[in-house]
Write a protein that holds these residues in place. Structure first.
Motif, PDB file in Angstrom:
ATOM      1  N   UNK A 147       0.508  -1.036   0.033  1.00 55.46           N
ATOM      2  CA  UNK A 147      -0.163  -0.375   0.006  1.00 55.46           C
ATOM      3  C   UNK A 147       0.853   1.125   0.410  1.00 55.46           C
ATOM      4  N   UNK A 148       1.797   1.379   0.449  1.00 55.38           N
ATOM      5  CA  UNK A 148       3.221   2.097   0.352  1.00 55.38           C
ATOM      6  C   UNK A 148       3.555   2.854  -0.607  1.00 55.38           C
ATOM      7  N   UNK A 149       3.578   2.488  -1.996  1.00 53.08           N
ATOM      8  CA  UNK A 149       3.410   2.756  -3.435  1.00 53.08           C
ATOM      9  C   UNK A 149       1.735   3.444  -4.188  1.00 53.08           C
ATOM     10  N   UNK A 150       1.530   3.835  -3.306  1.00 50.93           N
ATOM     11  CA  UNK A 150       0.187   4.309  -3.690  1.00 50.93           C
ATOM     12  C   UNK A 150       0.646   5.857  -3.758  1.00 50.93           C
ATOM     13  N   UNK A 151       1.602   5.986  -2.852  1.00 45.64           N
ATOM     14  CA  UNK A 151       2.680   7.125  -2.155  1.00 45.64           C
ATOM     15  C   UNK A 151       3.095   7.723  -3.916  1.00 45.64           C
ATOM     16  N   UNK A 152       3.143   7.237  -4.560  1.00 42.54           N
ATOM     17  CA  UNK A 152       4.391   6.992  -5.536  1.00 42.54           C
ATOM     18  C   UNK A 152       3.813   7.637  -6.357  1.00 42.54           C
ATOM     19  N   UNK A 153       2.369   7.548  -6.470  1.00 41.76           N
ATOM     20  CA  UNK A 153       1.266   7.952  -6.922  1.00 41.76           C
ATOM     21  C   UNK A 153       0.575   9.183  -7.359  1.00 41.76           C
ATOM     22  N   UNK A 154       0.708   9.389  -5.954  1.00 42.03           N
ATOM     23  CA  UNK A 154      -0.445  10.609  -5.148  1.00 42.03           C
ATOM     24  C   UNK A 154       0.476  10.859  -4.986  1.00 42.03           C
ATOM     25  N   UNK A 155       0.351  12.346  -5.646  1.00 45.32           N
ATOM     26  CA  UNK A 155       0.944  13.624  -5.444  1.00 45.32           C
ATOM     27  C   UNK A 155       0.895  14.557  -3.963  1.00 45.32           C
ATOM     28  N   UNK A 156       1.728  15.501  -3.980  1.00 50.47           N
ATOM     29  CA  UNK A 156       3.236  15.709  -4.662  1.00 50.47           C
ATOM     30  C   UNK A 156       4.017  15.017  -5.041  1.00 50.47           C
ATOM     31  N   UNK A 157       4.573  14.258  -5.917  1.00 54.21           N
ATOM     32  CA  UNK A 157       5.084  12.879  -5.484  1.00 54.21           C
ATOM     33  C   UNK A 157       6.792  13.294  -6.353  1.00 54.21           C
ATOM     34  N   UNK A 181      -6.470   8.817  -9.891  1.00 49.47           N
ATOM     35  CA  UNK A 181      -7.086   7.614 -10.521  1.00 49.47           C
ATOM     36  C   UNK A 181      -5.971   6.373  -9.832  1.00 49.47           C
ATOM     37  N   UNK A 182      -5.192   6.396 -10.721  1.00 56.29           N
ATOM     38  CA  UNK A 182      -4.057   5.510 -10.513  1.00 56.29           C
ATOM     39  C   UNK A 182      -4.126   4.871  -9.285  1.00 56.29           C
ATOM     40  N   UNK A 183      -3.716   5.843  -7.680  1.00 49.58           N
ATOM     41  CA  UNK A 183      -3.508   5.664  -6.832  1.00 49.58           C
ATOM     42  C   UNK A 183      -4.660   4.894  -6.431  1.00 49.58           C
ATOM     43  N   UNK A 184      -5.623   5.701  -6.524  1.00 52.41           N
ATOM     44  CA  UNK A 184      -7.369   4.789  -5.990  1.00 52.41           C
ATOM     45  C   UNK A 184      -7.791   4.041  -6.399  1.00 52.41           C
ATOM     46  N   UNK A 188      -8.077   0.713  -3.561  1.00 52.60           N
ATOM     47  CA  UNK A 188      -9.363  -0.689  -4.292  1.00 52.60           C
ATOM     48  C   UNK A 188      -8.693  -2.329  -4.578  1.00 52.60           C
ATOM     49  N   UNK A 189      -7.903  -1.886  -5.563  1.00 54.74           N
ATOM     50  CA  UNK A 189      -7.126  -3.464  -5.702  1.00 54.74           C
ATOM     51  C   UNK A 189      -6.723  -4.060  -4.549  1.00 54.74           C
ATOM     52  N   UNK A 190      -6.007  -3.807  -4.005  1.00 53.79           N
ATOM     53  CA  UNK A 190      -5.495  -4.519  -2.340  1.00 53.79           C
ATOM     54  C   UNK A 190      -6.936  -4.188  -1.564  1.00 53.79           C
ATOM     55  N   UNK A 400       4.355 -14.212   1.774  1.00 58.22           N
ATOM     56  CA  UNK A 400       3.504 -12.860   1.429  1.00 58.22           C
ATOM     57  C   UNK A 400       2.806 -12.125   0.372  1.00 58.22           C
ATOM     58  N   UNK A 401       2.791 -11.210   0.153  1.00 58.10           N
ATOM     59  CA  UNK A 401       3.305 -10.106  -0.915  1.00 58.10           C
ATOM     60  C   UNK A 401       2.934 -10.563  -2.378  1.00 58.10           C
ATOM     61  N   UNK A 402       3.040 -11.869  -2.695  1.00 55.97           N
ATOM     62  CA  UNK A 402       2.672 -12.744  -3.716  1.00 55.97           C
ATOM     63  C   UNK A 402       0.844 -12.045  -4.667  1.00 55.97           C
ATOM     64  N   UNK A 403      -0.227 -12.298  -3.108  1.00 55.05           N
ATOM     65  CA  UNK A 403      -1.275 -11.979  -3.748  1.00 55.05           C
ATOM     66  C   UNK A 403      -1.551 -10.401  -4.313  1.00 55.05           C
ATOM     67  N   UNK A 404      -0.673 -10.047  -2.932  1.00 53.34           N
ATOM     68  CA  UNK A 404      -0.604  -8.374  -3.085  1.00 53.34           C
ATOM     69  C   UNK A 404      -0.060  -7.982  -5.081  1.00 53.34           C
ATOM     70  N   UNK A 405       1.381  -8.643  -5.273  1.00 55.22           N
ATOM     71  CA  UNK A 405       1.874  -8.690  -6.540  1.00 55.22           C
ATOM     72  C   UNK A 405       0.504  -8.708  -7.539  1.00 55.22           C
TER      73      UNK A 405
END
Length: 430
Positions: A147-157, A181-184, A188-190, A400-405
């Motif tokens: 979920x921390x990768x959302x921060x790369x998409x949501x500005x300001x990055x 929207x990609x961050x959202x 939602x996917x996660x 444990x991360x495989x499903x989230x990949x």
């Protein structure tokens, strides 16, 4: 072998060798550039000039300001308030704390712009909290790092600033809008993945949703969330440039952290400035050396050669788009985010444009690909941070991360093949 081919071999071969020898990326890029320059008998001053040119950019001044803003807000007691806000919003669901983790990362990412900062800040609070409530420690860590990768998409990055500068003639405001929207979608996917796992493992629910509790927490968090509005609304509305907005955001963050939330004293402020300088030094050295590296790539016509090699295999735009993503994902396994953006953009962006991918859409693609790379061994920085914060061995975290990949790859494919996912907001506000 002709001179051009030998120069390319020296440039890329020495770079790969230095990476295998665990030389830091910034220095590996610079050394390989110098070796190539010596072989081509170009003046060494060329490398120096390109390095200076790489950092002599008004747009890049936004990078240190955004880094400083993220450190100040991350150290100033913001995390707890955003977690409480997320809990009031989604904590009632099955696997509620996993949902809280994901939504809190979306909020916090809009402040820090860093997956590493998100994992270190929220992870130290949420992972023990989730374990105490009956969640498995490896699952809790996997949710936190992905979920921390959302921060790369949501500005300001600040990585988006680096991409905009590297790509050239890209609107920073449009790029900021494109990430929401990609961050959202990623969030939602996660959340869907977390819900399925939570139901199977019978993870607990939180308290029932209450509008009163939600608005109470929203009121407590409004000072933190306003920092994002200052940056994005100001840039998109044309009130000020990205650099000016970043400078204003630093002053605002300092005020909120010290006087409103009182999470920092002046000693803590100086420490935050020191941490910002440490990060900034690495980033600017990398930008400088990568500009020299990019100059040599262009001089040797590597982007054209790479595009020709790839298109010689197929001209199908779908296959080419998939190949671009595979290349970026592989690079993400062995390189950090900033060097991939700096080195791969001049090579792959022209190819992406030939198959109809908009430069802004490609920016979101490359950032998301790099985000996935931060979670993959052997160089995944966020993977290591998550393991260190939770104390869970990295092997268990990876499993444990495989499903989230899978969730992240699905989001990446949506961004790649549905342009509106990233281009709708820039189009709406253009």
């Amino acid at each position: 072998m002709d001179t051009n081919s030998m120069a390319i071999l020296i440039l890329l071969g020495s770079f790969a060798l230095l990476i295998l020898m665990r030389v830091q990326i910034a220095y590996a890029v610079g050394i390989s550039s110098i070796l190539c320059c010596l072989y081509l008998k170009l003046p060494i001053t060329t490398i120096c000039q390109m390095m200076v040119k790489g950092v002599n950019s008004f747009s890049l001044m936004a990078v240190p300001f955004f880094i400083t803003m993220g450190v100040l807000m991350g150290s100033g007691g913001i995390s707890e308030k955003l977690i409480s806000l997320a809990n009031s919003l989604v904590g009632w669901m099955t696997g509620g704390m996993a949902m809280v983790n994901i939504v809190a990362s979306y909020f916090f990412g809009g402040i820090s712009g860093s997956a590493a900062a998100d994992t270190a800040s929220l992870g130290t609070i949420l992972i023990p909290m989730m374990v105490d409530q009956g969640y498995d420690d490896d699952f809790s860590t996997a949710v936190t790092i992905t979920s921390s990768c959302e921060g790369l998409l949501v500005p300001p990055s600040h990585n988006m600033i680096i991409y905009a500068t590297t790509a050239g003639s890209i609107s920073v405001g449009s790029l900021f809008l494109a990430g929401y929207i990609p961050g959202a979608v990623l969030a939602v996917s996660l959340m869907i993945g977390s819900y399925i796992i939570s139901v199977r493992r019978r993870y607990p629910k939180g308290e029932k949703f209450s509008f009163r509790a939600f608005f109470h927490e929203l009121g407590r968090s409004v000072w933190a969330l306003a920092a994002v509005l200052i940056v994005v609304v100001g840039v998109v509305a044309g009130v000020f440039t990205a650099t000016e907005s970043a400078a204003i955001a630093v002053v605002y963050s300092l005020f909120v952290s010290v006087f409103i939330y009182k999470g920092l004293d002046w000693k803590g402020v100086w420490k935050a400035f020191g941490d910002s300088l440490d990060t900034l030094a690495i980033v600017l050295i990398l930008i400088a050396t990568s500009n020299a590296f990019g100059y040599l790539l262009t001089y040797l016509r590597v982007p054209n050669l790479a595009a020709g090699a790839i298109t010689s295999l197929t001209t199908n735009p779908i296959v080419l788009a998939l190949m671009i993503n595979v290349i970026l994902l592989v690079l993400g396994c062995v390189m950090d985010m900033a060097p991939i953006i700096l080195i791969a953009t001049p090579i792959l962006l022209p190819l992406a444009q030939t198959i109809g991918i908009d430069p802004i859409q490609f920016g979101i693609m490359i950032v998301l690909n790099c985000g996935i790379g931060l979670l993959t061994p052997p160089v995944g920085a966020v993977l290591f941070i998550g393991s260190a914060v939770s104390g869970v061995p990295m092997e268990r975290v990876v499993r444990a991360t495989f499903p989230f990949y899978v969730c992240m790859i699905i989001t990446l494919l949506l961004v790649t093949f549905i342009p509106q996912v990233s281009l709708f907001l820039p189009w709406l506000f253009s």
